[in-house]
Design an enzyme around this catalytic site. Structure first.
Site, PDB file in Angstrom:
ATOM      1  N   GLU A 178       4.156  -5.211  -1.251  1.00  0.00           N
ATOM      2  CA  GLU A 178       3.410  -5.879  -0.179  1.00  0.00           C
ATOM      3  C   GLU A 178       4.333  -6.435   0.909  1.00  0.00           C
ATOM      4  O   GLU A 178       4.805  -7.564   0.808  1.00  0.00           O
ATOM      5  CB  GLU A 178       2.545  -7.022  -0.754  1.00  0.00           C
ATOM      6  CG  GLU A 178       1.729  -7.727   0.325  1.00  0.00           C
ATOM      7  CD  GLU A 178       0.845  -8.858  -0.199  1.00  0.00           C
ATOM      8  OE1 GLU A 178       0.950  -9.218  -1.381  1.00  0.00           O
ATOM      9  OE2 GLU A 178       0.055  -9.377   0.603  1.00  0.00           O
ATOM     10  N   LYS A 220       0.601  -2.308  -0.434  1.00  0.00           N
ATOM     11  CA  LYS A 220      -0.354  -3.318   0.048  1.00  0.00           C
ATOM     12  C   LYS A 220       0.089  -3.780   1.437  1.00  0.00           C
ATOM     13  O   LYS A 220       0.849  -4.745   1.566  1.00  0.00           O
ATOM     14  CB  LYS A 220      -0.418  -4.487  -0.948  1.00  0.00           C
ATOM     15  CG  LYS A 220      -1.324  -5.629  -0.490  1.00  0.00           C
ATOM     16  CD  LYS A 220      -1.691  -6.551  -1.641  1.00  0.00           C
ATOM     17  CE  LYS A 220      -2.427  -7.779  -1.167  1.00  0.00           C
ATOM     18  NZ  LYS A 220      -3.024  -8.566  -2.236  1.00  0.00           N
TER      19      LYS A 220
HETATM   20  P1  13P Z   1      -5.366 -12.215   1.748  1.00  0.00           P
HETATM   21  O1  13P Z   1      -6.323 -11.079   1.506  1.00  0.00           O
HETATM   22  O2  13P Z   1      -6.028 -13.558   1.795  1.00  0.00           O
HETATM   23  O3  13P Z   1      -4.462 -11.940   2.916  1.00  0.00           O
HETATM   24  O4  13P Z   1      -4.421 -12.293   0.502  1.00  0.00           O
HETATM   25  C1  13P Z   1      -3.913 -11.150  -0.033  1.00  0.00           C
HETATM   26  C2  13P Z   1      -2.732 -11.462  -0.829  1.00  0.00           C
HETATM   27  O5  13P Z   1      -2.658 -11.158  -1.991  1.00  0.00           O
HETATM   28  C3  13P Z   1      -1.614 -12.159  -0.189  1.00  0.00           C
HETATM   29  O6  13P Z   1      -0.471 -11.991  -0.966  1.00  0.00           O
END
Ligand code: 13P
Length: 335
Positions: A178, A220
């Site tokens: 991510e 992600k």
């Molecule tokens: P949000 O969908 O609120 O952005 O959070 C996703 C997430 O896992 C952040 O690390």
């Protein structure tokens, strides 16, 4: 089954045709901030109760393939003593775990952060794997602003994401990779596209350098959006087109799935953007496009619950509703 076969089968199940992930891994400080705004006590018991509400929502598994837990949550139980891990397993949902230690100021780079957490990670992954976790998450944050992001910030975060990923795969866990380009600021959508493309390109180079098997990861990313304070906001199809254009340039076809974060978009917009991408491009894409939302699924339910037992069922109805909307968006079928 070989490790890579196991990783591929987990990744495939995470990105199942009509499902996505629920990120319920807010750190204690983030959870406290959200609770404080709604007058909910900032205690371990309040966090436990809230997570119990989420996990006992009837029908959650119709839309949710996996849930991302925290070190606190993975060890917790329902009030009646049933462990959260048992509830998750009984629902046929895959448990995952956030393993980074948060984003800290990056030395010599004002306004930029580096996500930490590699110390002792191999041992922690072993423990989580023994507990039943099958995937992990590590979030890096990249801010857009005057003179940032810098090469130093992008390179350092990409390198740590790749080292984390190879440790996950060694332990048989699918890494969720991510790298979040933040929505804060008044930058344009084009700027977000330029930065996200550079960040993802760097991340995939590092994953290659660290011999991460792309068939066994889930990416992600953020969607391509103008900054929250930008005066020129974008139409839904513009966001869908720019996001897919960016991903097609930099995400290898070997990656099984992409599960977006919501990043501060409203629940409605996050679903609408995902839906537009799947409606317009699904049949032409090499990877599945799903969701791994926290706020976009949970926020309405949290605002209804407000820490009060009487609101429990309405909160669960809202959670079910937003999970279902994203199921439909995953299918390109949102009404
Ligand atoms: P949000 O969908 O609120 O952005 O959070 C996703 C997430 O896992 C952040 O690390």
């Amino acid at each position: 089954m070989s490790t890579i076969q196991k990783l591929m089968s987990t990744a495939k199940a995470m990105i199942a045709e009509s499902k996505g992930l629920l990120a319920m891994d807010e750190s204690t400080p983030t959870c406290n901030k959200r609770f404080e705004k709604l007058g909910i006590p900032q205690t371990e018991e309040a966090r436990r109760s809230y997570r119990e509400i989420i996990l006992t929502t009837h029908g959650l598994n119709e839309s949710i393939s996996g849930v991302i837990l925290t070190d606190e949550t993975i060890r917790q139980s329902k009030r009646d003593g049933t462990s959260f891990l048992k509830i998750i397993a009984d629902a046929g949902i895959i448990p995952g775990i956030k393993v980074d230690a948060g984003a800290k100021e990056l030395a010599a780079h004002p306004g930029e952060k580096l996500t930490e957490g590699l110390d002792g990670l191999r041992e922690r992954l072993q423990e989580y794997s023994q507990m039943g976790a099958r995937f992990a998450k590590w979030r890096a944050v990249i801010a857009i602003g005057k003179g940032i992001p810098s090469r130093g910030c992008i390179d350092a975060n990409a390198c740590l994401l790749a080292l984390y990923s190879s440790l996950c795969q060694e332990a048989g866990l699918v890494p969720i990779v991510e790298p979040e380009v933040l929505m804060d600021g008044d930058h344009s959508m084009d700027k977000c596209l330029e930065v996200t493309e550079e960040v993802l390109q760097t991340v995939f180079n590092q994953l290659y350098v660290q011999k991460v098997k792309l068939e066994g990861i889930i990416l992600k990313p953020n969607m391509i959006l103008p900054g929250l304070a930008c005066t020129k906001q974008a139409a839904i199809n513009e966001v869908a087109d720019a996001t897919v254009e960016c991903l097609l340039r930099v995400v290898p076809a070997a990656v099984p799935g992409i599960a977006f974060l919501s990043g501060g978009q409203s629940s409605e917009l996050a679903s609408a953007h995902l839906n537009a991408m799947n409606t317009r491009f699904k049949s032409r894409l090499p990877w599945g496009l799903a969701f791994s939302f926290a706020r976009a699924i949970q926020q309405p339910a949290l605002e209804i619950w407000k820490g009060k037992e009487v609101n429990l069922l309405s909160a669960q109805r809202a959670l079910y509703h937003w999970a279902k909307c994203n199921r439909n968006a995953r299918l390109g079928d949102l009404a």
